[in-house]
Motif scaffolding. Structure first.
Motif, PDB file in Angstrom:
ATOM      1  N   ARG A   1      -9.606   1.161  -2.281  1.00  0.00           N
ATOM      2  CA  ARG A   1     -10.211   2.263  -1.531  1.00  0.00           C
ATOM      3  C   ARG A   1     -10.732   1.772  -0.181  1.00  0.00           C
ATOM      4  O   ARG A   1     -10.565   2.439   0.835  1.00  0.00           O
ATOM      5  CB  ARG A   1     -11.355   2.889  -2.338  1.00  0.00           C
TER       6      ARG A   1
ATOM      7  N   TYR B   1      -7.741   1.311   2.027  1.00  0.00           N
ATOM      8  CA  TYR B   1      -7.261   2.607   2.497  1.00  0.00           C
ATOM      9  C   TYR B   1      -8.088   3.081   3.692  1.00  0.00           C
ATOM     10  O   TYR B   1      -7.546   3.468   4.727  1.00  0.00           O
ATOM     11  CB  TYR B   1      -7.323   3.641   1.366  1.00  0.00           C
ATOM     12  N   HIS B   2      -9.406   3.055   3.551  1.00  0.00           N
ATOM     13  CA  HIS B   2     -10.261   3.526   4.645  1.00  0.00           C
ATOM     14  C   HIS B   2     -10.139   2.647   5.884  1.00  0.00           C
ATOM     15  O   HIS B   2     -10.150   3.149   7.002  1.00  0.00           O
ATOM     16  CB  HIS B   2     -11.731   3.608   4.198  1.00  0.00           C
TER      17      HIS B   2
ATOM     18  N   ASP C   1     -16.648   2.560  -7.203  1.00  0.00           N
ATOM     19  CA  ASP C   1     -15.468   1.809  -6.772  1.00  0.00           C
ATOM     20  C   ASP C   1     -15.627   0.318  -7.055  1.00  0.00           C
ATOM     21  O   ASP C   1     -14.702  -0.328  -7.537  1.00  0.00           O
ATOM     22  CB  ASP C   1     -15.226   2.041  -5.272  1.00  0.00           C
TER      23      ASP C   1
ATOM     24  N   TYR D   1     -14.780   8.880  -1.473  1.00  0.00           N
ATOM     25  CA  TYR D   1     -13.818   9.133  -2.553  1.00  0.00           C
ATOM     26  C   TYR D   1     -12.836  10.241  -2.192  1.00  0.00           C
ATOM     27  O   TYR D   1     -12.126  10.752  -3.064  1.00  0.00           O
ATOM     28  CB  TYR D   1     -14.556   9.454  -3.858  1.00  0.00           C
TER      29      TYR D   1
END
Length: 195
Positions: free
Chosen positions: A8, A11-12, A63, A134
């Motif tokens: 995650r 991804y960000h 996460d 999220y």
């Protein structure tokens, strides 16, 4: 604590415009805190014109550790920060809090806390930075850390000092909706232009 880098976070970090609304520094700070500490903390404070209670919440615990995020309502900022960081530290050590269990060693001074799962209705309205993290598509769990009155009695127990009720919104599943909680719901609706 060791640096963390989850899918995650990757991804960000890969997104060209993280905030999407000129808020890149704020969101980059969240990501940096999660990488460094395993979580970030957002504090929401009312101003003199607002009637809602201050609250603080985590971003990234689910996460990083696979455990619920946390929110505290009506705590002073320093105490809220301590409780959220302490829960993150304990998650790192393998701690798994149980709902409705009294924990004596979070606040000190002989005062207990209880963790209860938050209602998704309040998660969506109050934990906006967590919702961003999220992508509003992952239904992440969150605990509310609830503190008692000065006699160590919780709002659902006999003998609770009702004058303390307005100091802490109850955001967990099945909690009664009083004027305190209704103000949170109404404030969210007003901010979204809902009549």
């Amino acid at each position: 604590m060791a640096n963390r880098f989850t899918d995650r976070l990757a991804y960000h970090r890969s997104q060209e415009n993280i905030g999407g609304k000129g808020e890149d520094d704020y969101f980059l700070d969240i990501l940096s805190s999660i990488e460094k500490y395993g979580l970030s903390i957002t504090h929401v404070f009312s101003n003199e014109d607002d009637a809602f209670l201050d609250f603080s919440y985590s971003i990234g615990l689910y996460d990083t550790y696979g455990q619920p995020e946390i929110i505290v309502s009506g705590f002073p900022m320093d105490l809220a920060q301590f409780v959220i960081n302490e829960l993150g530290r304990r998650y790192e050590d393998g701690f798994i809090p149980q709902q409705n269990t009294r924990y004596q060693d979070f606040l000190g001074g002989g005062m207990d806390v209880v963790f209860r799962l938050m209602s998704p209705t309040f998660i969506e309205r109050m934990m906006l930075s967590s919702m961003w993290f999220y992508d509003e598509e992952i239904a992440f769990p969150a605990y509310q850390c609830i503190c008692p009155d000065l006699n160590n009695v919780f709002p659902w127990e006999d003998g609770f000092d009702e004058s303390w009720r307005k100091r802490q919104a109850l955001l967990f599943e099945g909690a009664p909706i009083t004027a305190v909680e209704q103000e949170i719901l109404d404030d969210f609706d007003r901010s979204r232009g809902v009549q």
